[in-house]
Write an enzyme that holds these catalytic residues in place. Structure first.
Site, PDB file in Angstrom:
ATOM      1  N   ASP A  36      -2.785  -2.869   3.037  1.00 36.49           N
ATOM      2  CA  ASP A  36      -3.003  -3.075   4.572  1.00 36.49           C
ATOM      3  C   ASP A  36      -4.029  -4.230   4.550  1.00 36.49           C
ATOM      4  O   ASP A  36      -5.199  -4.259   3.912  1.00 36.49           O
ATOM      5  CB  ASP A  36      -3.631  -1.700   5.031  1.00 36.49           C
ATOM      6  CG  ASP A  36      -2.500  -0.884   5.465  1.00 36.49           C
ATOM      7  OD1 ASP A  36      -1.349  -1.282   5.209  1.00 36.49           O
ATOM      8  OD2 ASP A  36      -2.791   0.275   5.839  1.00 36.49           O
ATOM      9  N   TYR A  77      -0.916  -3.845  14.024  1.00 33.83           N
ATOM     10  CA  TYR A  77      -1.732  -2.975  13.003  1.00 33.83           C
ATOM     11  C   TYR A  77      -2.911  -2.390  13.770  1.00 33.83           C
ATOM     12  O   TYR A  77      -3.575  -2.620  14.700  1.00 33.83           O
ATOM     13  CB  TYR A  77      -2.464  -4.103  12.119  1.00 33.83           C
ATOM     14  CG  TYR A  77      -3.568  -3.342  10.830  1.00 33.83           C
ATOM     15  CD1 TYR A  77      -2.806  -2.482   9.970  1.00 33.83           C
ATOM     16  CD2 TYR A  77      -4.774  -3.411  10.858  1.00 33.83           C
ATOM     17  CE1 TYR A  77      -3.349  -1.886   8.909  1.00 33.83           C
ATOM     18  CE2 TYR A  77      -5.402  -2.832   9.942  1.00 33.83           C
ATOM     19  CZ  TYR A  77      -4.886  -2.129   9.080  1.00 33.83           C
ATOM     20  OH  TYR A  77      -5.452  -1.486   7.917  1.00 33.83           O
ATOM     21  N   GLU A 133       0.776  -1.159   0.042  1.00 35.99           N
ATOM     22  CA  GLU A 133      -0.136   0.031  -0.129  1.00 35.99           C
ATOM     23  C   GLU A 133       0.704   1.442   0.032  1.00 35.99           C
ATOM     24  O   GLU A 133       0.442   2.399  -0.305  1.00 35.99           O
ATOM     25  CB  GLU A 133      -1.045  -0.154   1.128  1.00 35.99           C
ATOM     26  CG  GLU A 133      -2.162   0.962   1.134  1.00 35.99           C
ATOM     27  CD  GLU A 133      -3.097   0.847   2.237  1.00 35.99           C
ATOM     28  OE1 GLU A 133      -3.547   1.625   2.592  1.00 35.99           O
ATOM     29  OE2 GLU A 133      -3.689  -0.473   2.007  1.00 35.99           O
TER      30      GLU A 133
END
Length: 689
Positions: free
Chosen positions: A110, A314, A7
């Site tokens: 992601d 994350y 990303e």
């Protein structure tokens, strides 16, 4: 050869380094049988009305219901129009070249709904048919990335995630484009923005603001008694409240004359307070706003930076739990925190070998587990990143701690025939609360240290006082409390059956709520006053127009979030949802266009300079359409937005009413009139003292 699409460039570099793709090219890395490139976020987006041949804001074009939706390269605004972003177009061509030269694709965007959508839109736009697999990881550490590559998952496993992302994107387009154009056409005084989540959020803020400002404060009085026993001082408070100070003073004098209060009830209970759960993103944003004053967007950006530097997992997670297979790694993570000076004292308070497993719950782990630190512990961080990192690390140490045991004592005293109450709290086992040394207990915040008390004990009244108190209005939203309201929108629903279904379903998602709040700031619908969120005149105006309309209904938005979650889990049908959204878009468009008669319209105002043209009145500026005249007046003057009444008065009478609360460049507040001279030039006129 395999293509890998990340990303961001930073993630692509990390992956390329681990895989031995050391050869750097323009827009990608190559080596070891891989070509690693990146997406720069949303390179491809849904087309705008112009892409369907619809220009301007025209009532006859509404509702706009694309079938099918068109994908375009990301656009940027230039010279009052939108054109393709050259950087996005260049990187898209790189991805196309890389993919065409490879046999298959590994998706490394992601690991979430938006990350999946970013890749799938690119894949669809490029009309690609190459097979693809998914790299699904929760941290960017070498260990996590290597494990992810050893366990690549079929791309089809994430079709539900993509369909939910696409349905969300289509729904936001249908509602946002149609509602915004309909209200703009109806108001005819500037550009207005409405949105599927944005507008219910604005409604929450405005409704609370109105409740706060319209609240009628009422005074009341209570009597407080002070006692002493066994060298311990403590106080009690009357159960009764009096709306007349004289009555309270009469009671005070009477109990002083008696001089004795008798213990009528004593209740003891032992309370077990379990440690908190891990942070999800919304929880972290709320805590950072309360403790540090950070905005939701600022906290997200800091957490994202910590993630990309491999210090935390994350951040865009909606879960506060971990799965059973991750539990064995927790002791090592906790032990590693001892390396950081600011965490050494907290680490000493950990009870090793007796970790609390409350955070382990496979069922409640969604796409990602709760926020954790990684085995990579930072040595030096910027102050704000350090504060957020320590917040996450200390929470990890708290969650594995033992329960805090407390003895709560509720006592009732009687003096004459009046009841007085007091509460005591004794810590039996400090447990997890010892990690930060925090004894703040909101539920028992008025608790005090008490001596041993028994029914029938007579306590001397050392002194008595009358306390004047006021009823309190509902608190204005801060970002922390607004995030809670967005998170718990389903709980506010009055219908019992609907509330049960939607309990735990909010409006927006952990990953998008910060952006929604920031959008309200950028639209000039809300401002910050210290920590409070205050609607502007423009925001209140929009709220007044739409507050009773479907688009402001938070419960309906919560229902959509539930539908999207079902699509993600392959329990719901995306096409059915999108058809319902088309019907809804048509319905709200008709509602907003029908507002025309109820929206206050300014009379046709003549330019105060040329005296010929009718002024164009927009949300940010009022101007003469004749370029040779070129008269204009910004509506935002020193932080205050001029109302329609102000504009009318200024252009017809040459002077506004007194405008209060303007701010100078130095930040000093002042009140003044805005006046026009014969040339149409504006200046301040100050009120004579």
């Amino acid at each position: 050869m395999k293509a890998i699409i990340a990303e961001k460039p930073s993630v692509a570099r990390e992956i390329a380094s681990l895989l031995g793709a050391a050869e750097k090219n323009d827009g990608y890395f190559e080596g070891g049988g891989y070509k690693v490139t990146w997406a720069l976020g949303h390179l491809v987006a849904l087309g705008m009305p112009e892409d369907y041949g619809i220009t301007g804001f025209r009532q006859e074009s509404l509702p706009i219901l694309p079938d099918p939706f068109v994908l375009t390269v990301r656009k940027v605004r230039k010279n009052k129009a939108y054109e393709p972003d050259k950087g996005a177009l260049k990187q898209l061509m790189v991805i196309d070249k890389v993919v065409k030269s490879c046999d298959s694709i590994i998706v490394a965007t992601d690991a979430g709904r938006e990350g999946e959508l970013i890749f799938r839109f690119i894949y669809q736009y490029l009309q690609c048919t190459k097979p693809f697999e998914r790299l699904w990881i929760s941290s960017l550490t070498e260990k996590s990335i290597r494990s992810g590559f050893e366990n690549l998952r079929p791309g089809g496993d994430f079709d539900g995630l993509y369909q939910a992302g696409r349905a969300r994107s289509h729904a936001d387009w249908l509602v946002g484009i149609n509602a915004s154009q309909a209200l703009t056409i109806t108001a005819n005084s500037g550009i207005y923005s409405l949105g599927r989540v944005q507008t219910p959020t604005l409604a929450l803020i405005c409704k609370r603001y109105r409740e706060n400002k319209n609240f009628v404060v009422q005074k009341y009085w209570q009597v407080q008694l002070w006692h002493r026993k066994e060298f311990t001082d403590f106080s009690s408070l009357s159960v009764s409240r009096w709306d007349n100070m004289q009555k309270a003073e009469d009671v005070q004098k009477a109990v002083i004359r008696i001089g004795i209060a008798t213990v009528s009830t004593v209740e003891h209970k032992t309370v077990t307070e379990q440690p908190p759960l891990l942070f999800d993103l919304t929880g972290l944003q709320k805590e950072a706003n309360k403790s540090l004053g950070f905005s939701a967007e600022e906290t997200l950006n800091i957490a994202q930076s910590l993630y990309e530097n491999k210090f935390i997992t994350y951040p865009r997670t909606g879960s506060r739990y971990i799965s059973e297979d991750l539990w064995p790694e927790i002791p090592a993570l906790a032990r590693a925190l001892d390396e950081k000076p600011s965490l050494k004292e907290a680490c000493k308070k950990i009870t090793w070998g007796r970790f609390n497993k409350r955070i382990v719950n496979d069922v409640k782990v969604t796409d990602h587990h709760g926020l954790l630190v990684t085995e990579k512990v930072p040595t030096v961080l910027p102050a704000k990143e350090n504060a957020i990192y320590d917040m996450i690390a200390l929470r990890l140490l708290e969650v594995v701690g033992q329960a805090c045991e407390k003895k709560i004592t509720d006592v009732t005293l009687q003096a004459l025939h009046y009841d007085f109450t007091l509460k005591g709290c004794q810590i039996l086992d400090i447990g997890w609360r010892g990690i930060k040394g925090s004894f703040i207990d909101e539920e028992n915040g008025t608790a005090q240290e008490l001596p041993e008390l028994h029914v029938g004990d007579e306590l001397k009244i050392g002194r008595a006082g009358v306390l004047e108190k006021k009823t309190k209005p509902p608190l204005l939203y801060t970002e922390a409390s607004l995030l809670s309201a967005m998170e718990n929108a389903g709980k506010e629903i009055e219908n019992d059956d609907e509330r049960k279904v939607l309990q735990g379903i909010g409006i927006g998602t952990p990953a998008t709520r910060a952006a929604i709040i920031e959008a309200l700031f950028s639209r000039e619908y809300i401002i910050r006053e210290k920590k409070s969120l205050i609607p502007t005149d423009k925001g209140l105006q929009v709220y007044n127009w739409v507050k009773d309309k479907k688009i402001a209904d938070a419960s309906m938005t919560a229902e959509w979030e539930l539908a999207l979650a079902k699509i993600e889990n392959k329990e719901g049908d995306a096409q059915t949802f999108e058809k319902e959204m088309e019907t809804y878009a048509g319905s709200i468009t008709r509602e907003l266009l029908a507002l025309s008669d109820s929206i206050e319209k300014l009379p046709a105002l003549v330019c105060p300079k040329c005296k010929k043209q009718h002024l164009l009145i927009r949300d940010k500026i009022v101007k003469c359409p004749d370029e040779s005249c070129n008269w204009f007046q910004f509506r935002n003057v020193c932080g205050v937005v001029l109302t329609n009444t102000d504009i009318d008065s200024l252009t017809t009478k040459g002077k506004t009413g007194l405008i209060k609360g303007m701010k100078s460049k130095s930040g000093k507040k002042f009140d003044a009139y805005i006046v026009l001279n014969e040339k149409g030039e504006s200046s301040f006129e100050f009120k004579s003292v």
